[in-house]
Scaffold this active site. Sequence first.
Site, short mmCIF file in Angstrom:
data_model
loop_
_atom_site.label_atom_id
_atom_site.label_comp_id
_atom_site.label_asym_id
_atom_site.label_seq_id
_atom_site.Cartn_x
_atom_site.Cartn_y
_atom_site.Cartn_z
N GLU A 1 1.14 -1.29 -0.35
CA GLU A 1 -0.01 -0.16 -0.03
C GLU A 1 1.25 1.66 0.21
OE1 GLU A 1 -3.53 0.57 -0.40
OE2 GLU A 1 -3.89 -1.66 -0.47
N SER B 1 -37.31 -20.87 -23.75
CA SER B 1 -38.50 -20.64 -23.76
C SER B 1 -38.94 -19.08 -23.10
CB SER B 1 -39.70 -21.47 -24.03
OG SER B 1 -39.15 -22.44 -24.55
#
Length: 917
Positions: A104, A392
């Site tokens: 970091e 469908s």
Amino acid sequence: MMADGQTRTSRRKQKKASKKPLWKKIIFITLITLVAIGIGVGSLFTYYIVTAPEIDASKLDTPFSSKFYDMDGEMFADLGTKQRSKVEYDDLPDVLIDAVTATEDARFFEHPGIDIWRIGGAVVANITNGFGSEGASTITQQVVEKSFLSPEKKVSLKVQEMWLALQLEQDYSKKRILEMYLNKIFYGNRAYGVKKAAELYFGKTDLDELTLPEAAILAGLPQRPSAYNPFKNPELMKERMDTVLQLMVKHGKISEEEAKEARQVKIASLLTDDKPDSSSYQAFLQQVEREVKQKVDGADIYTDGLKIYTTIDTDAQTHVDFLLSKKEDNPINYADPVVDPDSEEGEKLDMQAGVTVLDTKTGAIRAIGGARDGLENRGYNRAIQMQRQPGSTFKPIMDYGPAIENMQWSTYHQLNDDGPYDIAGTDKQIETWANTYFGWVSARYALEQSLNVPAVKTFDEVGRENAKAFAEKLGISFGDSDIALTDAIGGNIGTNPLEVAGAFRTFANGGIYNEPYAVTKVEFPESGKTVNLKPEPEAVIADSTAYMITDMLKDVVTQGTGTGANIPGLPLAGKTGTTTRPGVDGSPDAWFSGYSTNYTISIWTGYDNNDIGLKGSETKVPLSLFKHIMSELSKDQETPDFTKPDSVVEVAVEKGSRPAKLPSDYTPDSKIVTELFVKGTEPSKTSERFEQLDPVKDLEATFDSDSATIQVEWDYETEQDISFEVSARVGDGQKQKLSSTEETAMEISNVEPGTKYDIEVVAINDKTKANKSEPATATVKVPEDLEDDEEIEDEEDDEDEDKKGNIPAVGSLRARQTGASIDVSWQYNGPPAQYEVVVSRDGTQIKTQTVATKGIVIEGDGVQSGGSYTITVIPIGQNGASKGDEGEAKSTKVTISDSDETVSNDGNDDDDNSDDE
């Protein structure tokens, strides 16, 4: 003289000054501009700094919890107050400090709060790629941003962040700041702070026990805690861990040999067996997090202390969670777990489900079910993350919706379901699921019964781009996928219940769409800022299209493939969907998506491995889920039916007409259907199929005293296949049908003396059975002075002694199916006789009747479709020496079908000669 010289000198100086070079002017102006910009920027930055918030020590240690409110404004969740344990700097092992700082902020212990070198690199990247493309925040700046500032990417906030970071470093030591950071960071799975994360992932409460691979995992998690979740995505976490190890080597924290050894460790071997518990509302909160992240720049629902107002109906969510649970009283009959074919250890997979419940009127998400038996925090959410083929359920979206929208098809529009459909350029075909083809059918019937071939033909006629554009208006995302023919039946692109629910809601809501949403607004309590997230609705398709699709889908639920979802008394529309996959036994996906005027629900079920198929009743689970959810949500509230807009008209049309035609006055009720048309496109022509036939001509009925019979004759000229129905009223009795015949003459025997006979003849079209003529009538009276039986008998004996007992067999025996009855007729040439008629079905005698006429109509319960009937006629003498004598029996056969077509059989000595007419 001197004055004149001074004057000339002055003028020369002025002239020289006026000829100053241009570049000097540009430099002078540029310097003035830069000074002005510097003053302006400095003033602006000074303003930013002056307006920066004060450093509040009470906000440094603990992230703010975000509070979540339901649809009624009641708080239902408070994230950030759980799963947190505090750690002090002295508890932090060096390996963890090195991993975190290398990842970091490598110069954390050297810089004063901001890192000039990182800022320089970020400036270049932001100029090249746009502001916000690369950050330069130190650990100190991250503490400031998460404690005091909004996460939005603004220059003003970045200036304030750097200023406050410099201040923070003046007030607190580096150790204290790192301690704040590691207590504040979110590590995923509801864990805040590195100590709780170590316990949750590795089962370690003493951080000194952390190994290098574990420290690397903890250092890498905060960047993307959901994506790097080691329980769910160990491979991705492995890549992130490797990045952290590389950075540690780069910054001299560990050697390459140490990094190499750490890379050999399997992520799964490090993790605790106690995975995080599932939490109520987790599936819904995932959608909340997605929306806030997408629409509120940089916001974090887990750390920013937000007040988030959502659309959740907690009662609906609780019921959905129950129906997805493994509780014994759950009424849903899920399939049993099956072995994962891709698992070397023989791991079993549960049948899974994804559920989305929307408010039909607004599009607000009321509940989300992301997994069976609850969803682990930030786990795989099948309702919103899944991409599976919809089957469908796509037919209204890709086929019939676009056809109505673009070509103004009616619900009656005729389509030919005539066999497998060839996929161009391949050797593959699209076939029916129903194991049969139905010929010409309406669009309504094709959708109701989910017929594949009519759907594909519709898709082809609509055009792929038109179909895609229509679907995209309803929120369907195609991504980078090319649209394919199989999209017509949902066999190409992937989707999820959230997306499908949003599309179906458009049909339910009169063509108005807005993106389904879980968040209405977000408040930042510290700044008082409120961000409204409710999307704006938009009319995307015609209200006629929406209503006509809805009306067709109502039939799906009441009499089509979706009857398992029907709730009596509740107006519902919906569509089923299943998929097939080569080599898979069963359906990998089973769907049901449906709606009322209040709620829209889309449900997927299947296994996470789509090489496993659902079989038989397992594919009906979505219908059962829908029925239980909709029943629970709809109880104790009114659910009005869908309202037909003025743009749609109902029209009665003649069934079978192509194109649609209006019924004539003679069209039978059984051949009339009511269908929907876009206003202005309804049919105007009337069908001529059932026009009234001309009546028979020259009908005559006379009594023949020689044979004691009534002879009926008439004329009829036509090229159509016509038969004649002959009826009679004897005296004041009821009219009775005597027989049907193709001849233009008939004999009525065994008449009653002194009685009036009213004869009626009607022409009938043999093909339609509905085209009839007006009846033609004739009247004849039988004389009263007929000789009695003895006189007749004596007379016959005298005239022809050789005829004693000589009763011939009937001739021209014929049996014909006329609708649901059998019409039998014959000829007879001999002494007066009656006729015994014996009816057998499939070899079993079912009826015997004696008649005086040369014909009989057999009808009622005894006549069944599919039966094979044998009709036997025996003449029996009535007078003189022939009285009681029987002629030779003659038989004919006929088979009754479901067809309306007339089938006749001519009988000849028990031989069958059939004719399809």
